[in-house]
Design an enzyme around this catalytic site. Structure first.
Site, mmCIF file in Angstrom:
data_model
loop_
_atom_site.group_PDB
_atom_site.id
_atom_site.type_symbol
_atom_site.label_atom_id
_atom_site.label_comp_id
_atom_site.label_asym_id
_atom_site.label_seq_id
_atom_site.Cartn_x
_atom_site.Cartn_y
_atom_site.Cartn_z
ATOM 1 N N GLU A 172 14.476 -32.181 -16.771
ATOM 2 C CA GLU A 172 14.534 -31.491 -15.405
ATOM 3 C C GLU A 172 13.218 -30.541 -15.232
ATOM 4 O O GLU A 172 13.653 -29.148 -15.141
ATOM 5 C CB GLU A 172 15.851 -30.394 -15.484
ATOM 6 C CG GLU A 172 16.852 -31.501 -15.466
ATOM 7 C CD GLU A 172 18.268 -30.681 -15.300
ATOM 8 O OE1 GLU A 172 18.302 -29.413 -15.285
ATOM 9 O OE2 GLU A 172 19.431 -31.486 -15.185
ATOM 10 N N GLU A 354 22.804 -36.952 -17.206
ATOM 11 C CA GLU A 354 23.577 -35.971 -17.406
ATOM 12 C C GLU A 354 24.586 -36.219 -16.182
ATOM 13 O O GLU A 354 23.969 -36.452 -14.972
ATOM 14 C CB GLU A 354 23.155 -34.648 -17.279
ATOM 15 C CG GLU A 354 22.512 -34.253 -18.464
ATOM 16 C CD GLU A 354 21.987 -32.705 -18.512
ATOM 17 O OE1 GLU A 354 22.307 -32.132 -17.723
ATOM 18 O OE2 GLU A 354 20.777 -32.732 -19.257
#
Ligand code: FCB
Length: 449
Positions: A172, A354
């Site tokens: 991320e 995720e």
């Protein structure tokens, strides 16, 4: 419900589809001064008054530093195919240029324990715990940090090679760059538009520099990067531009350079005062082919233009939300995957690296009845199946998270685990959502035999 139900013809039933659980180093390990580790930017940030809810920090976290053996047993007992973890950079290189064999050994034991139990290992090199000594020289605002990241990737991949099944360079970069260096709500707590964009370019450069190193040292492993992404929807038809731009800054800014070798023009235009210095050759490095792209998905955004022409997210009060305040919107995951599939011509396979829900779960009579999370997983697994049916190549799914842990600026009050952690005793208890995961994986295995 004690098992997630996959439709009989669900693509997720295919034996090659990988199911896993995910964690990250700073969120679970603790042992911040043990085994030769030095401080990361998160150790420093947690000590700033008001930075983290309740003044929490990762000093002990889930004490995985000591309890890793039982944790790996627990992972294996869940019946997952893979475990996604991250390596703490300051455990491996506690001082500039100084290698810490104890750090390598810590992860070696974990990798061996996973493989001994038939669990594949997905390793993220950077899940936000930058060594503090690099922050002292500017951190990701300093172009040199990209080269330091490549050195770190060299050390890890030279040591582990193909023992790591799947390498991830960055987790991320949006969050690491924008929350950390633009809005200042994550470590290192820097606020500045230009800083956010500069940090993001240097992170992507680090990714690009690391890719050929990883390929050389681990030729049989897969190599890629993980992005967080949310689809955006216009509040009214006249807000379509706001929704489009929200996606442009939210994930195209990070994915386009990797997958298309260019930054999205809308952002370059709108943020023209904040553009980083991009040197000749940077985008060629950044766009080196990746074997897969990881997607982290939690929620969607609904956007509109406000009176000043700024783009704002609009809450959806009538929708269901998780404890952290994020709307539950499974259709968003299907839409997102289809949008990504349509946007990138040479898109490699994707993993959902995720996906999960926060609660304030309580242990009662030895049980955690986390119905909302269980429903969340059920509907999001269906959403992944729907995307695959629309032609998107998705090869795996990881629940965030294996266990409750240090949820960054929210500290320990937001529990994302499928396993409950009692932070007083460090006792782990499978929540109903974990039992449902285990039962689904068991049923799937029996069917595939
Ligand atoms: C993601 C992070 C992960 C976790 C979840 C809830 O942004 O990658 O570490 O905090 O959100």
């Amino acid at each position: 419900m004690n098992s997630y139900q996959l439709a009989e013809d669900s693509k997720l039933n295919q034996p090659e589809f990988v199911f896993g659980v995910a964690t990250s180093s700073y969120q679970i390990e603790g042992g911040v001064n043990l085994g030769g580790r030095t401080a990361s930017i998160w150790d420093t940030f947690c000590r700033q008054p008001g930075a983290v809810d309740n003044g929490d920090n990762g000093d002990v976290a889930c004490d995985h530093f000591h309890l890793w053996q039982q944790d790996i047993d627990m992972i294996a007992d869940l019946g997952v195919d893979a475990y996604r973890l991250s390596i703490a950079w300051p455990r491996i290189l506690p001082r500039d240029g100084e290698l810490n064999p104890q750090g390598l050994n810590f992860y070696q034991q974990i990798i061996d324990a996973c493989h001994a139990r038939g669990v594949k290992v997905f390793v993220t090199l950077y899940h936000w715990d930058l060594p503090q000594y690099l922050q002292d020289k500017g951190g990701w605002l300093n172009r040199e940090t990209a080269y330091k990241f490549a050195e770190y990737a060299e050390v890890v991949s030279a040591h582990f090679g193909d023992q790591i099944d799947v390498y991830t360079t960055l987790n991320e970069p949006f969050v690491a760059a924008f929350l950390g260096y633009r809005w200042g709500v994550h470590a290192p707590g820097i606020k500045g538009e230009r800083e956010g964009f500069l940090a993001s370019h240097h992170m992507l450069l680090g990714h690009g520099l690391a890719m050929p190193i990883l390929r050389r040292n681990a030729p049989n492993a897969k190599h890629g990067i993980v992005f967080n992404a949310s689809p955006s929807y216009p509040l009214t038809p006249s807000d379509q531009g706001a929704a489009d731009y929200s996606e442009a800054e939210g994930y195209h800014w990070f994915m386009d350079p990797v997958l298309k070798g260019e930054y999205p023009f809308e952002v370059v235009e709108r943020q023209s005062d904040n553009m980083p210095m991009i040197l000749a050759g940077d985008l060629d490095l950044i766009s080196a082919p990746v074997d897969y792209v990881g997607i982290n998905y939690y929620t969607r955004h609904v956007c509109r233009y406000n009176e000043n022409g700024d783009i704002v997210n609009v809450e959806q009060p009538s929708a269901e939300h998780t404890y952290i305040g994020w709307e539950i919107y499974p259709q968003g995951l299907t839409d997102l995957l289809v949008r990504i599939h349509q946007r990138y011509e040479d898109l490699p396979p994707m993993y959902i690296t995720e996906n999960g829900a926060a609660g304030n779960d309580e242990l009662k009579n030895g049980e955690v009845v986390d119905q909302q999370r269980t429903r969340y997983f059920q509907t999001h697994l269906e959403a992944v199946d729907n995307a695959i049916r629309q032609g998107v190549d998705i090869q795996g799914y990881f629940a965030w998270s294996l266990m409750d842990n240090f949820e960054w600026a929210f500290g320990y009050c937001q529990r994302f685990g499928i396993v409950h952690v009692d932070y007083q005793t460090q006792k782990r208890t499978l929540k109903h959502s974990a039992i449902a995961y285990r039962n689904m994986l068991l049923a799937r295995k029996q069917e595939n035999q």
